[in-house]
Motif scaffolding. Structure first.
Motif, short mmCIF file in Angstrom:
data_model
loop_
_atom_site.label_atom_id
_atom_site.label_comp_id
_atom_site.label_asym_id
_atom_site.label_seq_id
_atom_site.Cartn_x
_atom_site.Cartn_y
_atom_site.Cartn_z
N ARG A 170 0.82 -1.22 0.00
CA ARG A 170 0.00 0.00 0.00
C ARG A 170 0.85 1.26 0.00
NH1 ARG A 170 -3.54 -1.20 3.91
NH2 ARG A 170 -4.66 0.76 3.64
N ASP A 171 2.06 1.18 0.53
CA ASP A 171 2.94 2.35 0.61
C ASP A 171 3.62 2.67 -0.72
OD1 ASP A 171 2.25 2.58 3.30
OD2 ASP A 171 3.94 1.32 3.92
N LEU A 172 3.44 1.82 -1.71
CA LEU A 172 4.08 2.03 -3.01
C LEU A 172 3.22 2.83 -3.98
CD1 LEU A 172 5.56 -1.55 -3.45
CD2 LEU A 172 6.76 0.51 -2.68
N VAL A 173 2.01 3.14 -3.56
CA VAL A 173 1.11 3.98 -4.35
C VAL A 173 0.58 5.08 -3.43
CG1 VAL A 173 0.44 2.12 -5.94
CG2 VAL A 173 -0.92 2.54 -3.90
N PRO B 146 -1.95 7.23 -1.19
CA PRO B 146 -3.09 6.79 -0.38
C PRO B 146 -4.42 6.92 -1.13
CG PRO B 146 -1.64 8.18 0.94
CD PRO B 146 -1.15 8.23 -0.48
N GLU B 147 -4.56 7.95 -1.94
CA GLU B 147 -5.78 8.16 -2.71
C GLU B 147 -5.99 7.03 -3.73
OE1 GLU B 147 -4.20 11.64 -0.91
OE2 GLU B 147 -3.30 10.57 -2.58
N LEU B 148 -4.93 6.70 -4.44
CA LEU B 148 -5.03 5.62 -5.42
C LEU B 148 -5.31 4.30 -4.71
CD1 LEU B 148 -4.90 4.37 -8.22
CD2 LEU B 148 -2.39 4.33 -8.00
N PHE B 149 -4.63 4.04 -3.62
CA PHE B 149 -4.86 2.79 -2.90
C PHE B 149 -6.32 2.66 -2.49
CE2 PHE B 149 -4.80 -0.19 0.65
CZ PHE B 149 -4.12 -1.25 0.07
N GLU B 150 -6.89 3.73 -1.97
CA GLU B 150 -8.30 3.70 -1.55
C GLU B 150 -9.22 3.43 -2.73
OE1 GLU B 150 -9.79 3.61 1.46
OE2 GLU B 150 -7.71 3.37 2.12
N ARG B 151 -8.97 4.04 -3.86
CA ARG B 151 -9.79 3.80 -5.06
C ARG B 151 -9.69 2.35 -5.51
NH1 ARG B 151 -8.40 6.58 -9.74
NH2 ARG B 151 -6.51 7.40 -8.81
N LEU B 152 -8.47 1.81 -5.46
CA LEU B 152 -8.27 0.42 -5.85
C LEU B 152 -9.00 -0.53 -4.91
CD1 LEU B 152 -4.46 0.52 -6.77
CD2 LEU B 152 -6.41 0.48 -8.36
N VAL B 153 -8.91 -0.26 -3.62
CA VAL B 153 -9.58 -1.11 -2.63
C VAL B 153 -11.09 -1.08 -2.84
CG1 VAL B 153 -10.12 -1.37 -0.17
CG2 VAL B 153 -7.74 -1.01 -0.90
N GLU B 154 -11.63 0.12 -3.01
CA GLU B 154 -13.08 0.23 -3.20
C GLU B 154 -13.53 -0.50 -4.46
OE1 GLU B 154 -15.37 1.41 -1.13
OE2 GLU B 154 -13.78 1.87 0.31
N PHE B 155 -12.79 -0.36 -5.53
CA PHE B 155 -13.12 -1.04 -6.78
C PHE B 155 -13.03 -2.55 -6.61
CE2 PHE B 155 -12.30 -2.98 -10.85
CZ PHE B 155 -13.17 -2.33 -11.72
N CYS B 156 -11.95 -3.02 -6.00
CA CYS B 156 -11.73 -4.45 -5.79
C CYS B 156 -12.87 -5.04 -4.96
CB CYS B 156 -10.38 -4.67 -5.12
SG CYS B 156 -9.89 -6.40 -4.98
N ALA B 157 -13.25 -4.35 -3.90
CA ALA B 157 -14.34 -4.83 -3.04
C ALA B 157 -15.63 -4.93 -3.83
CB ALA B 157 -14.51 -3.91 -1.84
N VAL C 183 0.06 -5.34 -4.78
CA VAL C 183 1.04 -4.31 -5.11
C VAL C 183 2.44 -4.76 -4.69
CG1 VAL C 183 1.74 -1.91 -4.75
CG2 VAL C 183 -0.68 -2.46 -5.04
N ALA C 184 2.58 -5.40 -3.53
CA ALA C 184 3.88 -5.92 -3.11
C ALA C 184 4.37 -6.97 -4.10
CB ALA C 184 3.79 -6.50 -1.70
N PHE C 185 3.49 -7.88 -4.49
CA PHE C 185 3.82 -8.91 -5.48
C PHE C 185 4.29 -8.28 -6.79
CE2 PHE C 185 2.14 -11.06 -9.27
CZ PHE C 185 2.83 -12.26 -9.22
N LEU C 186 3.53 -7.30 -7.27
CA LEU C 186 3.90 -6.64 -8.53
C LEU C 186 5.25 -5.95 -8.43
CD1 LEU C 186 0.45 -5.20 -9.55
CD2 LEU C 186 1.82 -6.85 -10.84
N TRP C 187 5.54 -5.35 -7.29
CA TRP C 187 6.83 -4.68 -7.12
C TRP C 187 7.97 -5.68 -7.23
CZ3 TRP C 187 11.19 -4.53 -4.18
CH2 TRP C 187 11.99 -3.38 -4.31
N VAL C 188 7.80 -6.83 -6.61
CA VAL C 188 8.85 -7.86 -6.69
C VAL C 188 8.98 -8.38 -8.11
CG1 VAL C 188 9.59 -10.14 -5.88
CG2 VAL C 188 8.63 -8.48 -4.25
#
Length: 146
Positions: free
Chosen positions: A15-18, A20-31, A49-54
């Motif tokens: 979550r820290d790699l994006v 906070p606003e984008l993370f919240e939008r992604l979470v809401e969409f995913c849910a 996001v952690a997986f993608l970073w690796v």
């Protein structure tokens, strides 16, 4: 004699790699899109996001997300402009999604989790099917009980 006390190392979070606003939008969409409780969607996005970073930093082509984490990658990709910009900013190239769900095994998920941990990320093993209390065969890879 002096005893040194080691300070615990803070684990990284996807979550820290994006922003906070984008993370919240992604979470809401995913849910909403995948019918997940908000708390679960939050954990799924963090792990995705952690997986993608690796994957992006190591250029790994042999990693796959668990069935539970994969919707997080799909969610990010559906926000195509943000995903493309993030990939180019983080890695200098676009990380494509090449589905390989047929190869998801408990062994692969353990390997993927290990790689994510090596890069300092906190891993929610329940989302990867590697929780210690997993009962095979119902939880042999990424079953719902893990």
């Amino acid at each position: 004699m002096t005893t040194m006390v080691e300070s615990p190392v803070a684990l990284r979070h996807g979550r820290d790699l994006v922003s906070p606003e984008l993370f919240e939008r992604l979470v809401e969409f995913c849910a909403d899109e995948y019918g997940l409780e908000r708390g679960v969607a939050d954990r799924v996005m963090d792990q995705a996001v952690a997986f993608l970073w690796v994957v992006g930093t190591t250029r790994a082509t042999d990693m796959a997300p668990s069935k539970t984490v994969d919707p997080g990658w799909h969610t990010f990709m559906l926000h195509s402009q943000e995903y493309e910009e993030w990939c180019h900013k983080q890695f200098g190239y676009y990380v494509h999604h090449a589905p390989n769900s047929k190869v998801r095994t408990r062994g692969l998920m353990v390997d993927v989790v290990g790689r994510i941990k090596v890069h300092g990320f906190d891993v929610d093993e329940r989302l990867w099917g590697t929780a210690a209390d997993c009962n095979q065969p119902a939880c042999c890879s990424d079953g719902p009980c893990c």
